[in-house]
Design a protein around this motif. Structure first.
Motif, PDB file in Angstrom:
ATOM      1  N   ASP A 150      50.647  45.438 -15.305  1.00 55.21           N
ATOM      2  CA  ASP A 150      49.449  46.161 -14.801  1.00 55.21           C
ATOM      3  C   ASP A 150      48.449  45.412 -14.532  1.00 55.21           C
ATOM      4  O   ASP A 150      47.788  45.172 -15.740  1.00 55.21           O
ATOM      5  CB  ASP A 150      50.008  48.249 -15.086  1.00 55.21           C
ATOM      6  CG  ASP A 150      48.865  48.339 -14.277  1.00 55.21           C
ATOM      7  OD1 ASP A 150      49.016  47.999 -13.119  1.00 55.21           O
ATOM      8  OD2 ASP A 150      48.973  49.629 -14.306  1.00 55.21           O
ATOM      9  N   LEU A 227      56.595  46.969 -11.958  1.00 57.07           N
ATOM     10  CA  LEU A 227      55.530  47.231 -11.627  1.00 57.07           C
ATOM     11  C   LEU A 227      55.056  47.762 -10.956  1.00 57.07           C
ATOM     12  O   LEU A 227      56.002  48.801 -10.917  1.00 57.07           O
ATOM     13  CB  LEU A 227      55.485  45.774 -10.772  1.00 57.07           C
ATOM     14  CG  LEU A 227      55.407  44.388 -11.213  1.00 57.07           C
ATOM     15  CD1 LEU A 227      55.403  43.152  -9.970  1.00 57.07           C
ATOM     16  CD2 LEU A 227      54.596  43.577 -12.156  1.00 57.07           C
ATOM     17  N   ASP A 228      54.111  48.410 -10.363  1.00 60.66           N
ATOM     18  CA  ASP A 228      53.914  49.356  -9.866  1.00 60.66           C
ATOM     19  C   ASP A 228      53.198  48.842  -7.811  1.00 60.66           C
ATOM     20  O   ASP A 228      53.482  47.917  -7.861  1.00 60.66           O
ATOM     21  CB  ASP A 228      52.257  50.061 -10.150  1.00 60.66           C
ATOM     22  CG  ASP A 228      51.135  48.903  -9.671  1.00 60.66           C
ATOM     23  OD1 ASP A 228      50.862  47.678  -9.739  1.00 60.66           O
ATOM     24  OD2 ASP A 228      50.418  49.987 -10.347  1.00 60.66           O
ATOM     25  N   ASP A 229      52.845  49.739  -7.298  1.00 56.17           N
ATOM     26  CA  ASP A 229      53.026  49.398  -5.694  1.00 56.17           C
ATOM     27  C   ASP A 229      52.132  48.222  -5.618  1.00 56.17           C
ATOM     28  O   ASP A 229      51.918  48.363  -3.966  1.00 56.17           O
ATOM     29  CB  ASP A 229      52.602  50.722  -5.069  1.00 56.17           C
ATOM     30  CG  ASP A 229      53.383  51.975  -4.422  1.00 56.17           C
ATOM     31  OD1 ASP A 229      54.928  50.925  -4.803  1.00 56.17           O
ATOM     32  OD2 ASP A 229      53.265  53.204  -5.053  1.00 56.17           O
ATOM     33  N   TYR A 231      51.734  45.587  -6.232  1.00 62.86           N
ATOM     34  CA  TYR A 231      52.500  44.599  -6.466  1.00 62.86           C
ATOM     35  C   TYR A 231      53.726  44.284  -5.595  1.00 62.86           C
ATOM     36  O   TYR A 231      54.798  43.851  -5.483  1.00 62.86           O
ATOM     37  CB  TYR A 231      52.555  44.024  -7.922  1.00 62.86           C
ATOM     38  CG  TYR A 231      51.547  44.082  -8.566  1.00 62.86           C
ATOM     39  CD1 TYR A 231      51.032  43.019  -9.472  1.00 62.86           C
ATOM     40  CD2 TYR A 231      51.538  45.200  -9.269  1.00 62.86           C
ATOM     41  CE1 TYR A 231      50.045  42.374 -10.193  1.00 62.86           C
ATOM     42  CE2 TYR A 231      50.430  44.921 -10.629  1.00 62.86           C
ATOM     43  CZ  TYR A 231      49.211  44.020 -10.714  1.00 62.86           C
ATOM     44  OH  TYR A 231      48.108  43.782 -11.042  1.00 62.86           O
ATOM     45  N   LEU A 232      53.251  45.007  -4.168  1.00 62.83           N
ATOM     46  CA  LEU A 232      54.969  44.367  -3.507  1.00 62.83           C
ATOM     47  C   LEU A 232      54.802  43.284  -3.097  1.00 62.83           C
ATOM     48  O   LEU A 232      56.613  43.270  -2.666  1.00 62.83           O
ATOM     49  CB  LEU A 232      54.615  45.533  -2.108  1.00 62.83           C
ATOM     50  CG  LEU A 232      54.043  47.140  -2.054  1.00 62.83           C
ATOM     51  CD1 LEU A 232      54.098  48.056  -1.276  1.00 62.83           C
ATOM     52  CD2 LEU A 232      56.003  47.668  -2.718  1.00 62.83           C
ATOM     53  N   SER A 235      56.811  41.338  -6.011  1.00 61.60           N
ATOM     54  CA  SER A 235      58.951  42.366  -5.086  1.00 61.60           C
ATOM     55  C   SER A 235      59.064  41.399  -4.449  1.00 61.60           C
ATOM     56  O   SER A 235      60.511  41.513  -4.443  1.00 61.60           O
ATOM     57  CB  SER A 235      58.455  43.382  -4.896  1.00 61.60           C
ATOM     58  OG  SER A 235      59.925  44.400  -5.176  1.00 61.60           O
ATOM     59  N   THR A 244      59.739  46.858  -7.860  1.00 63.14           N
ATOM     60  CA  THR A 244      57.849  47.736  -7.731  1.00 63.14           C
ATOM     61  C   THR A 244      59.164  49.056  -7.750  1.00 63.14           C
ATOM     62  O   THR A 244      60.496  49.194  -7.868  1.00 63.14           O
ATOM     63  CB  THR A 244      57.735  47.485  -6.843  1.00 63.14           C
ATOM     64  OG1 THR A 244      58.470  47.043  -5.697  1.00 63.14           O
ATOM     65  CG2 THR A 244      56.743  45.933  -6.929  1.00 63.14           C
ATOM     66  N   HIS A 268      61.351  55.100 -12.678  1.00 60.22           N
ATOM     67  CA  HIS A 268      60.164  53.797 -12.771  1.00 60.22           C
ATOM     68  C   HIS A 268      58.917  53.620 -13.202  1.00 60.22           C
ATOM     69  O   HIS A 268      58.628  53.872 -13.961  1.00 60.22           O
ATOM     70  CB  HIS A 268      59.831  53.544 -11.390  1.00 60.22           C
ATOM     71  CG  HIS A 268      59.368  52.024 -11.571  1.00 60.22           C
ATOM     72  ND1 HIS A 268      58.331  52.040 -11.176  1.00 60.22           N
ATOM     73  CD2 HIS A 268      59.994  50.822 -11.226  1.00 60.22           C
ATOM     74  CE1 HIS A 268      58.508  50.543 -11.087  1.00 60.22           C
ATOM     75  NE2 HIS A 268      58.924  49.701 -11.382  1.00 60.22           N
ATOM     76  N   ARG A 272      57.522  52.592 -17.463  1.00 65.15           N
ATOM     77  CA  ARG A 272      56.279  51.667 -16.592  1.00 65.15           C
ATOM     78  C   ARG A 272      55.122  52.435 -17.243  1.00 65.15           C
ATOM     79  O   ARG A 272      53.703  51.403 -17.583  1.00 65.15           O
ATOM     80  CB  ARG A 272      56.391  51.488 -15.340  1.00 65.15           C
ATOM     81  CG  ARG A 272      55.282  50.101 -15.391  1.00 65.15           C
ATOM     82  CD  ARG A 272      54.810  50.516 -13.610  1.00 65.15           C
ATOM     83  NE  ARG A 272      53.789  51.396 -13.856  1.00 65.15           N
ATOM     84  CZ  ARG A 272      52.848  51.778 -13.695  1.00 65.15           C
ATOM     85  NH1 ARG A 272      51.606  51.013 -14.094  1.00 65.15           N
ATOM     86  NH2 ARG A 272      52.431  52.811 -13.063  1.00 65.15           N
TER      87      ARG A 272
END
Length: 309
Positions: A150, A227-229, A231-232, A235, A244, A268, A272
């Motif tokens: 992150d 990962l979070d959103d 890093y779409l 992904s 994600t 998730h 994370r």
């Protein structure tokens, strides 16, 4: 906070300085002792190297002859940690340690270089350190560890007017002048790697790509990163490796589908969350707020490499 006069004969003669409390340095006493033992010899070697360059040859007097250091290595390390932790000016540290401001400035410059050359510690592997992103991926693939990645933004002082690239520090998310750093942690929240500090306008995924994470995914296909959103894109490009949160169902989806999405997304986030704890460790170092250059800085290294020796 100064050591006694009898302790000022070499880097190994003094224990941690009286002011080396965890509230000042951010490190426990055992961790500080280990850090002193590890860095004292490289520091002494650097001193001798500079003296050799100044003399233009081998020393002409016996080792230990001549004037002693006004600030021994233990005090130099403690002063550097206090400066990085609390942002105290060099002049204030000089007053506390009983030396001139220029002495503190030189000491901090020397110790910061030593700190930046250290690697990130690995749990249960005292002799192994991770210095690059490739090292992290190689270690994770060998050990079967799942990573958490992150980015965080730290508000910094506004760059001076007229400076080129001044607007690059304005974050569209924070609406402030910020610097951004990416952190990789393991499942217990232990920091394994941080990238360079970059201007706040840079996107999270772009900053990660600039560090070569796409190449690491190609060479280490068994590594998985949560990962979070933000890093779409990663992904999409690296399915099965860059993981994600699940996408929200379309309007009108069945209630069971929505409930399953909520459970998966909560799971998730729970997995994370440890990287958020690692990010919090970095933000305790006040010197992060003073940097405006997008280069690799010492403060991030101090956090991940000295707090978990």
């Amino acid at each position: 906070m100064r050591t006694t006069p009898s302790a000022r004969h070499g880097p190994h003669d003094a224990g941690p300085a009286a002011g080396a409390h965890r509230l000042f340095t951010g490190l426990s006493r055992p961790h500080l002792v280990c850090l002193v033992e590890e860095l004292a010899e490289p520091w002494q070697a650097g001193v001798e190297g500079r003296r050799h360059a100044t003399r233009g040859g081998a020393r002409k007097r016996a080792a230990g002859a001549g004037a002693s250091h006004q600030l021994v290595f233990v005090d130099r390390l403690v002063a550097t940690l206090i400066h990085l932790r609390h942002g105290l000016p060099h002049s204030v540290l000089g007053l506390l340690f009983g030396v001139d401001r220029s002495t503190v400035t030189r000491a901090i410059g020397e110790v910061r270089t030593l700190l930046a050359e250290r690697g990130c510690t690995v749990p249960d592997r005292p002799g192994l350190r991770l210095r690059t992103l490739t090292d992290v991926f190689a270690y994770v693939q060998a050990e079967g560890v799942e990573l958490r990645l992150d980015a965080t933004e730290i508000q910094v002082r506004r760059p001076p007017a007229g400076r080129g690239g001044r607007r690059a520090f304005v974050s569209g998310k924070k609406k402030q002048n910020t610097m951004k750093a990416t952190v990789i942690a393991d499942w217990r929240g232990r920091t394994l790697w941080t990238d360079a500090l970059r201007p706040g306008c840079l996107h999270d995924a772009t900053a990660t790509r600039n560090e070569g994470i796409a190449v690491c995914f190609q060479h280490f296909p068994d590594v998985e990163v949560l990962l979070d959103d933000g890093y779409l894109g990663l992904s999409r490009d690296h399915r099965g490796q860059a993981i994600t949160p699940p996408r929200k169902p379309r309007p009108g989806a069945l209630p069971g589908r929505v409930e399953q999405w909520e459970r998966d997304r909560h799971g998730h986030s729970s997995d994370r969350i440890t990287v958020e704890h690692a990010l919090a460790d970095h933000k305790r170092w006040k010197q992060l707020t003073r940097y405006h250059t997008p280069t690799r800085k010492t403060v991030s290294y101090v956090v991940r490499r000295t707090s978990r020796l």
